[in-house]
Write a protein that holds these residues in place. Structure first.
Motif, PDB file in Angstrom:
ATOM      1  N   ILE A 214       0.657  -1.082  -0.010  1.00  0.00           N
ATOM      2  CA  ILE A 214       0.016   0.305   0.084  1.00  0.00           C
ATOM      3  C   ILE A 214       0.639   1.220   0.080  1.00  0.00           C
ATOM      4  O   ILE A 214       0.517   2.004  -0.841  1.00  0.00           O
ATOM      5  CB  ILE A 214      -1.010  -0.066   1.133  1.00  0.00           C
ATOM      6  CG1 ILE A 214      -2.067  -1.248   0.837  1.00  0.00           C
ATOM      7  CG2 ILE A 214      -1.793   1.291   1.310  1.00  0.00           C
ATOM      8  CD1 ILE A 214      -3.088  -1.384   2.203  1.00  0.00           C
TER       9      ILE A 214
ATOM     10  N   THR B 104      -4.786  -0.896  -5.306  1.00  0.00           N
ATOM     11  CA  THR B 104      -4.356  -2.017  -4.503  1.00  0.00           C
ATOM     12  C   THR B 104      -5.049  -3.284  -4.665  1.00  0.00           C
ATOM     13  O   THR B 104      -4.581  -4.423  -4.800  1.00  0.00           O
ATOM     14  CB  THR B 104      -4.091  -1.418  -3.021  1.00  0.00           C
ATOM     15  OG1 THR B 104      -3.297  -0.440  -3.145  1.00  0.00           O
ATOM     16  CG2 THR B 104      -3.351  -2.489  -2.345  1.00  0.00           C
ATOM     17  N   ILE B 105      -6.456  -3.002  -4.473  1.00  0.00           N
ATOM     18  CA  ILE B 105      -7.259  -4.125  -4.442  1.00  0.00           C
ATOM     19  C   ILE B 105      -7.204  -4.635  -5.969  1.00  0.00           C
ATOM     20  O   ILE B 105      -7.363  -5.919  -6.130  1.00  0.00           O
ATOM     21  CB  ILE B 105      -8.780  -3.680  -4.021  1.00  0.00           C
ATOM     22  CG1 ILE B 105      -8.657  -3.489  -2.651  1.00  0.00           C
ATOM     23  CG2 ILE B 105      -9.784  -4.853  -4.321  1.00  0.00           C
ATOM     24  CD1 ILE B 105      -9.969  -2.616  -1.966  1.00  0.00           C
TER      25      ILE B 105
ATOM     26  N   PHE C 116      -6.751   8.740  -1.995  1.00  0.00           N
ATOM     27  CA  PHE C 116      -7.403   7.253  -1.047  1.00  0.00           C
ATOM     28  C   PHE C 116      -8.146   6.472  -1.854  1.00  0.00           C
ATOM     29  O   PHE C 116      -7.941   5.030  -2.078  1.00  0.00           O
ATOM     30  CB  PHE C 116      -7.778   7.557   0.236  1.00  0.00           C
ATOM     31  CG  PHE C 116      -6.501   8.035   1.178  1.00  0.00           C
ATOM     32  CD1 PHE C 116      -5.489   7.695   1.292  1.00  0.00           C
ATOM     33  CD2 PHE C 116      -6.813   9.774   1.299  1.00  0.00           C
ATOM     34  CE1 PHE C 116      -4.668   8.196   2.296  1.00  0.00           C
ATOM     35  CE2 PHE C 116      -5.676  10.314   2.139  1.00  0.00           C
ATOM     36  CZ  PHE C 116      -4.593   9.523   2.445  1.00  0.00           C
ATOM     37  N   ILE C 117      -9.067   6.914  -2.479  1.00  0.00           N
ATOM     38  CA  ILE C 117      -9.885   5.941  -3.720  1.00  0.00           C
ATOM     39  C   ILE C 117      -9.199   5.365  -4.638  1.00  0.00           C
ATOM     40  O   ILE C 117      -9.323   4.272  -4.802  1.00  0.00           O
ATOM     41  CB  ILE C 117     -11.003   6.895  -3.873  1.00  0.00           C
ATOM     42  CG1 ILE C 117     -12.129   7.466  -2.877  1.00  0.00           C
ATOM     43  CG2 ILE C 117     -11.833   6.102  -5.175  1.00  0.00           C
ATOM     44  CD1 ILE C 117     -13.090   8.109  -3.422  1.00  0.00           C
TER      45      ILE C 117
ATOM     46  N   LEU D   4      -5.832   5.059  -4.363  1.00  0.00           N
ATOM     47  CA  LEU D   4      -4.821   3.861  -4.048  1.00  0.00           C
ATOM     48  C   LEU D   4      -5.602   2.722  -3.634  1.00  0.00           C
ATOM     49  O   LEU D   4      -5.124   1.551  -3.906  1.00  0.00           O
ATOM     50  CB  LEU D   4      -4.259   4.760  -2.842  1.00  0.00           C
ATOM     51  CG  LEU D   4      -3.562   3.717  -1.830  1.00  0.00           C
ATOM     52  CD1 LEU D   4      -2.204   3.495  -2.556  1.00  0.00           C
ATOM     53  CD2 LEU D   4      -2.995   4.466  -0.807  1.00  0.00           C
ATOM     54  N   GLY D   5      -6.621   2.896  -2.973  1.00  0.00           N
ATOM     55  CA  GLY D   5      -7.535   1.636  -2.489  1.00  0.00           C
ATOM     56  C   GLY D   5      -7.865   0.687  -3.638  1.00  0.00           C
ATOM     57  O   GLY D   5      -7.722  -0.390  -3.681  1.00  0.00           O
ATOM     58  N   VAL D   6      -8.297   1.508  -4.840  1.00  0.00           N
ATOM     59  CA  VAL D   6      -9.109   0.613  -5.879  1.00  0.00           C
ATOM     60  C   VAL D   6      -7.786   0.056  -6.652  1.00  0.00           C
ATOM     61  O   VAL D   6      -7.823  -1.326  -7.007  1.00  0.00           O
ATOM     62  CB  VAL D   6      -9.748   1.422  -6.968  1.00  0.00           C
ATOM     63  CG1 VAL D   6     -10.039   0.790  -8.265  1.00  0.00           C
ATOM     64  CG2 VAL D   6     -10.844   2.035  -6.197  1.00  0.00           C
TER      65      VAL D   6
END
Length: 136
Positions: free
Chosen positions: A11, A43-44, A36-37, A39-41
């Motif tokens: 992350i 990473t997932i 952060f959206i 980054l999260g999208v």
């Protein structure tokens, strides 16, 4: 414990990579509000796509197995761009360079962090436990 450390490292490295392509490549815009959206999208999507792309490459295109990480990175970036307010990649040059830069940062960074930070920390912890048990 190793899984958690690896996840946190990935992350952090993905965050660094996204910021690097934002500043290094014209045609890449990373909106602060959606960082952060994105980054999260990313990473997932990368975590899901990498094993899938590897399996497909091994099954249908064996020579592509070396580029699994790069292909998964490209697809994860594309998925991250589908979410408004996060990351926008608007030029062909950016689409060609961004996946390579992100892949290099996350792959090399993951190796460095894994080898020199996570492994050493876990080895020290194991040695401390063995020492504590031997004193009993």
């Amino acid at each position: 414990m190793r899984f958690l450390f690896n996840l946190l490292a990935q992350i952090a490295l993905a965050a660094v990579a996204l910021v690097v392509i934002h500043f290094a490549l014209p045609g890449v815009t990373l909106h602060l509000a959606g960082f952060f959206i994105a980054l999260g999208v990313f990473t997932i999507a990368y975590a899901i796509l990498r094993p899938l792309v590897r399996k497909l490459a091994q099954r249908y295109a064996e020579p592509l197995t070396g580029g699994v990480g790069l292909i998964a990175t490209l697809l994860a970036l594309w998925i991250a761009t589908l979410f408004k307010g996060g990351i926008v990649i608007s030029t062909v040059q950016a689409w060609l360079l961004a996946p390579a830069i992100v892949w290099i940062i996350t792959a090399f960074g993951g190796w460095v962090v894994g080898k020199f930070v996570i492994d050493r920390s876990l080895e020290k912890r194991d040695l401390a436990r063995k020492f504590a048990h031997s004193k009993k």
